[in-house]
Scaffold this motif. Structure first.
Motif, PDB file in Angstrom:
ATOM      1  N   GLU A 244       0.921  -0.945  -0.202  1.00  0.00           N
ATOM      2  CA  GLU A 244      -0.678   0.285  -0.196  1.00  0.00           C
ATOM      3  C   GLU A 244       0.850   1.787  -0.661  1.00  0.00           C
TER       4      GLU A 244
ATOM      5  N   SER B 180       2.589   1.938  -3.811  1.00  0.00           N
ATOM      6  CA  SER B 180       1.190   2.062  -4.614  1.00  0.00           C
ATOM      7  C   SER B 180       0.423   3.787  -4.264  1.00  0.00           C
TER       8      SER B 180
ATOM      9  N   GLU C 116       1.423   6.664  -7.055  1.00  0.00           N
ATOM     10  CA  GLU C 116       0.448   7.428  -7.612  1.00  0.00           C
ATOM     11  C   GLU C 116       0.653   8.979  -7.655  1.00  0.00           C
TER      12      GLU C 116
ATOM     13  N   LEU D 191      -0.160  -0.546 -11.955  1.00  0.00           N
ATOM     14  CA  LEU D 191       0.563   1.161 -11.382  1.00  0.00           C
ATOM     15  C   LEU D 191       1.655   2.382 -12.136  1.00  0.00           C
TER      16      LEU D 191
END
Length: 425
Positions: free
Chosen positions: A391, A394, A398, A424
């Protein structure tokens, strides 16, 4: 019911299921039990979905003559597999090792299938349940079966050999895998060598990498061994011919260009060449088979996305395979390089040391960006960026972008599921 009687039923219903989600018509459902499930409870559901018989070991769930009660379902599955293995005439090639088992198994299968009717372990069903299930896929006209054997503790390979009773065997290597269960690399060598022990005790044939000093020492004095080597004259000569990024090898003046990434896939390919030659598969057929094989399931896959070339090797990782992948990646081309490295599992008390070693190793390489992901990598000392969870990486991706036309390596243990990064990038 005796094993021969059960085998007679199996010949009429020659499909086995251990999961009601994958029940096939006219199959036999084996109601296995585990720490968190009891297959006996799903016997009636298996029949409703089309199973012909249900094998269980708790009498209260047997409500008709289509339920067959045994003392132990798992043991019955294993004994049935051994009985069927001896009923059929197929030769069994057993395969184990720390790294490269599944790729080597697939390569051997595509090579031998050029001349023989073969079957092989599906995926990596290579444990005390998967090996019996593989043996039960052997048909009466199957000539060769390639059976992968995995282990994470001592005596497991020995037990699998008793079930499969192999005629031939090959060990890919002795690496730093499952150290939590084996205790040390010496434990790994002892455990994997249980395949050698079985074959030697039963005067069976062994395929080997003659450039591996451990294998050479273990098999010193044993006559029925057949090896490949890049230089030793008494063995079948197979030369490494480069890997940028796909491995090439040369034998008998023939160059074989695989679709496998990395120099670490040389020995996997060489083993398939050796075994093909042993079974009299022609060199043109061997070459065609290896050159046509395309890896899948996150194993050294080449993926092009936007302007990037991605090496997805996220099926599994241990210190040995991680080091080999990084060394190969470091030697690739001149494009910007980016590595996403995930935690390596099942290392026990060696976890901190092994993760630090990888962090130190990659720091010396010509890799522009390195992202270390997972709780173990988050604890290492390094100048590279660390993330304690998927997470976290990630969220970072982004907001940030990678250099255009990057070569990207993604590698980590299965539990990290780093293939999720593809969405991603």
């Amino acid at each position: 019911m005796t094993i021969p009687e059960l085998h007679s039923l199996f010949l009429k219903s020659p499909n086995i299921s251990t999961d009601t989600r994958t029940i096939g018509a006219n199959c036999i459902f084996f109601a296995l039990k585990g720490d968190n499930f009891n297959g006996n409870k799903y016997g009636a559901q298996a029949l409703e979905k089309g199973a012909a018989y249900v094998i269980l070991d708790e009498k209260e769930y047997a409500t008709s003559n289509t339920f067959i009660v045994v003392d132990d379902v798992l043991q019955t599955l294993q004994e049935l597999a051994t009985y069927h293995r001896n009923y059929c005439e197929a030769k069994i090639i057993a395969l184990t090792g720390s790294n490269g088992k599944t790729t080597t198994k697939e390569l051997i299968n595509v090579v031998l299938s050029k001349k023989y009717k073969t079957t092989a372990t599906r995926g990596n069903l290579n444990n005390h349940i998967g090996v019996p299930l593989t043996l039960l896929t052997i048909k009466k006209d199957t000539e060769i079966a390639i059976v992968e054997m995995g282990a994470n503790h001592l005596e497991e390979i020995a037990f699998l050999c008793k079930i499969a009773q192999p005629d031939f065997g090959y060990i890919t290597n002795f690496g730093k895998a499952h150290l939590e269960g084996f205790g040390s690399q010496e434990g790994v060598i002892k455990a994997k060598s249980e395949l050698y022990d079985y074959l030697i005790r039963n005067d069976k044939s062994i395929f080997m990498n003659a450039d591996d000093s451990v294998q050479m020492a273990k098999l010193s004095g044993y006559i029925k061994k057949y090896g490949f080597s890049t230089e030793k004259q008494r063995f079948h000569k197979i030369e490494f011919f480069g890997a940028d990024p796909f491995v090439k090898l040369k034998t008998e003046d023939s160059i074989i260009s695989s679709q496998l990434v990395g120099s670490y896939n040389f020995t996997n390919s060489a083993a398939a060449v050796l075994i093909g030659k042993y079974f009299n598969v022609s060199l043109p057929d061997i070459k065609a088979a290896i050159e046509s094989y395309v890896p899948e399931n996150n194993r050294s896959q080449i993926i092009k996305k936007n302007s990037h070339k991605i090496i997805l090797d996220a099926y599994n990782a241990n210190p040995t395979s991680m080091e080999a992948a990084l060394q190969n990646f470091d030697a690739m081309g001149n494009n910007p390089k980016v590595a996403f490295l995930g935690d390596m599992f099942e290392l026990g008390k060696s976890a901190a040391q092994e993760h630090q070693y990888i962090a130190d190793l990659v720091a010396k390489m010509n890799i522009e960006k390195v992202f270390l992901i997972g709780e173990n990598f988050f604890e290492v000392k390094t100048a590279h960026q660390k993330f304690d969870s998927f997470e976290a990486i990630s969220s970072y991706l982004e907001k940030e972008s990678l250099p255009a036309k990057s070569h990207i390596l993604i590698k980590g243990s299965r539990g990290m599921a780093l293939e999720r990064l593809l969405n991603l990038l």
